[in-house]
Write an enzyme that holds these catalytic residues in place. Structure first.
Site, PDB file in Angstrom:
ATOM      1  N   ASP A   2       0.827  -1.200   0.000  1.00 35.31           N
ATOM      2  CA  ASP A   2       0.000   0.000   0.000  1.00 35.31           C
ATOM      3  C   ASP A   2       0.867   1.258   0.000  1.00 35.31           C
ATOM      4  O   ASP A   2       2.061   1.218   0.333  1.00 35.31           O
ATOM      5  CB  ASP A   2      -0.899   0.036   1.239  1.00 35.31           C
ATOM      6  CG  ASP A   2      -2.102  -0.874   1.112  1.00 35.31           C
ATOM      7  OD1 ASP A   2      -2.449  -1.250  -0.016  1.00 35.31           O
ATOM      8  OD2 ASP A   2      -2.690  -1.210   2.159  1.00 35.31           O
ATOM      9  N   GLY A  45       4.252  10.296  11.129  1.00 32.28           N
ATOM     10  CA  GLY A  45       4.769   9.881  12.434  1.00 32.28           C
ATOM     11  C   GLY A  45       5.749   8.728  12.363  1.00 32.28           C
ATOM     12  O   GLY A  45       5.614   7.829  11.536  1.00 32.28           O
ATOM     13  N   LYS A  65      -3.442   3.315  -2.322  1.00 30.16           N
ATOM     14  CA  LYS A  65      -4.671   4.094  -2.424  1.00 30.16           C
ATOM     15  C   LYS A  65      -4.521   5.380  -1.632  1.00 30.16           C
ATOM     16  O   LYS A  65      -3.861   5.427  -0.614  1.00 30.16           O
ATOM     17  CB  LYS A  65      -5.860   3.297  -1.871  1.00 30.16           C
ATOM     18  CG  LYS A  65      -6.191   2.066  -2.681  1.00 30.16           C
ATOM     19  CD  LYS A  65      -7.297   1.272  -2.047  1.00 30.16           C
ATOM     20  CE  LYS A  65      -6.847   0.610  -0.769  1.00 30.16           C
ATOM     21  NZ  LYS A  65      -7.855  -0.310  -0.225  1.00 30.16           N
ATOM     22  N   MET A  94      -7.028   9.301   8.938  1.00 29.87           N
ATOM     23  CA  MET A  94      -7.510   9.882   7.678  1.00 29.87           C
ATOM     24  C   MET A  94      -8.499  11.016   7.927  1.00 29.87           C
ATOM     25  O   MET A  94      -9.551  11.114   7.292  1.00 29.87           O
ATOM     26  CB  MET A  94      -8.156   8.786   6.797  1.00 29.87           C
ATOM     27  CG  MET A  94      -7.197   7.675   6.410  1.00 29.87           C
ATOM     28  SD  MET A  94      -7.995   6.243   5.640  1.00 29.87           S
ATOM     29  CE  MET A  94      -8.684   5.417   7.099  1.00 29.87           C
TER      30      MET A  94
END
Length: 255
Positions: A37, A202, A59, A173
């Site tokens: 990802d 982070g 994504k 998000m």
């Protein structure tokens, strides 16, 4: 007949490769085919053998390289073709990582798989910023929520439940919906002076931490212009940051 392969759903943690589990590090180092990802840290990807096949299915909001149902199908097809797949997912596969959907698809197709947990962003990023998610007399519980909704639908959360001053709220998000989050929580009774921290990238060398309050969050976000991945921590624990060099920043934001 080709023997079917297996899939490892591996939590890559919040970015720092030092925070990988031993199992995750061994699987990555021995991988021949990796599906990953966008939120997998660059330093973690550097651990993948140079001759391994890499498939980027990353994504991000507003742009999907590959829809989730197609990712599920890809994992199944690769395993049925005989490949052992390391499926790298940022944080923990089963915490806002849609790993459960992938596991269900693999199980339905009869593909053997394992799940390797990872340090989720809430724990890793808060720790790297010196923010205790729970603290006696300050926060008795933690709530993890997502500020993004499937198909970009309007954010609709249980504001009354979330507006608990004794609870730490961690929003994944949540950058795009920060103004809506702040308004919803204030409307449900959470004080406007409640401290907020935004942690950008982070646990990586590029980490930045910003401090604000619910009242000031919308204006501050416009000034900060944070880059993903970013995490919001909302609650009184933000005022109890344990890194001395950051305490003055917290207090300045609260004034």
């Amino acid at each position: 007949m080709t023997n079917r392969g297996k899939v490892a759903l591996v939590g890559a943690g919040p970015g720092d490769p030092e925070l990988l589990t031993l199992r995750a590090a061994r699987l990555i180092a021995g991988a021949r085919l990796v599906v990953f990802d966008r939120l997998v840290g660059e330093a973690v990807l550097d651990m993948v053998p140079p001759d391994a096949m890499r498939v980027d299915v990353g994504k991000q909001t507003g742009r999907h390289s590959l829809p989730q149902d197609e990712i599920n199908r890809l994992l199944v097809d690769l395993a049925l073709a005989g490949h052992d797949v390391v499926r790298l997912k940022g944080g923990d596969p089963f915490i806002f990582g849609r790993g459960g959907e992938e596991a269900q698809a693999l199980a339905a197709a009869g593909v053997p798989f394992e799940v390797v947990p990872g340090i989720t962003a809430a724990a890793g990023c808060a720790a790297s910023a010196g923010i205790p998610l729970t603290q006696r007399g300050v926060a008795e519980s933690v709530r993890l929520v997502t500020g993004h909704r499937m198909d970009d639908r309007d954010l609709d959360l249980d504001w009354t439940s979330l507006a608990d001053p004794r609870c730490t709220l961690v929003v994944y998000m949540g950058v795009a919906s920060a103004e809506r989050l702040a308004g919803g929580l204030r409307g449900a009774g959470l004080a406007g002076e409640t401290p907020v921290a935004l942690i950008e990238r982070g646990t990586t060398p590029y980490q930045r931490t910003f401090y604000s309050t619910l009242d000031g969050l919308a204006a501050d976000m416009a000034a900060w212009r944070p880059q993903p991945p970013s995490l919001l921590v909302i609650g009184q624990v933000v005022a109890h940051v344990t890194l001395p060099q950051l305490r003055s920043l917290v207090h300045e934001a609260a004034q």
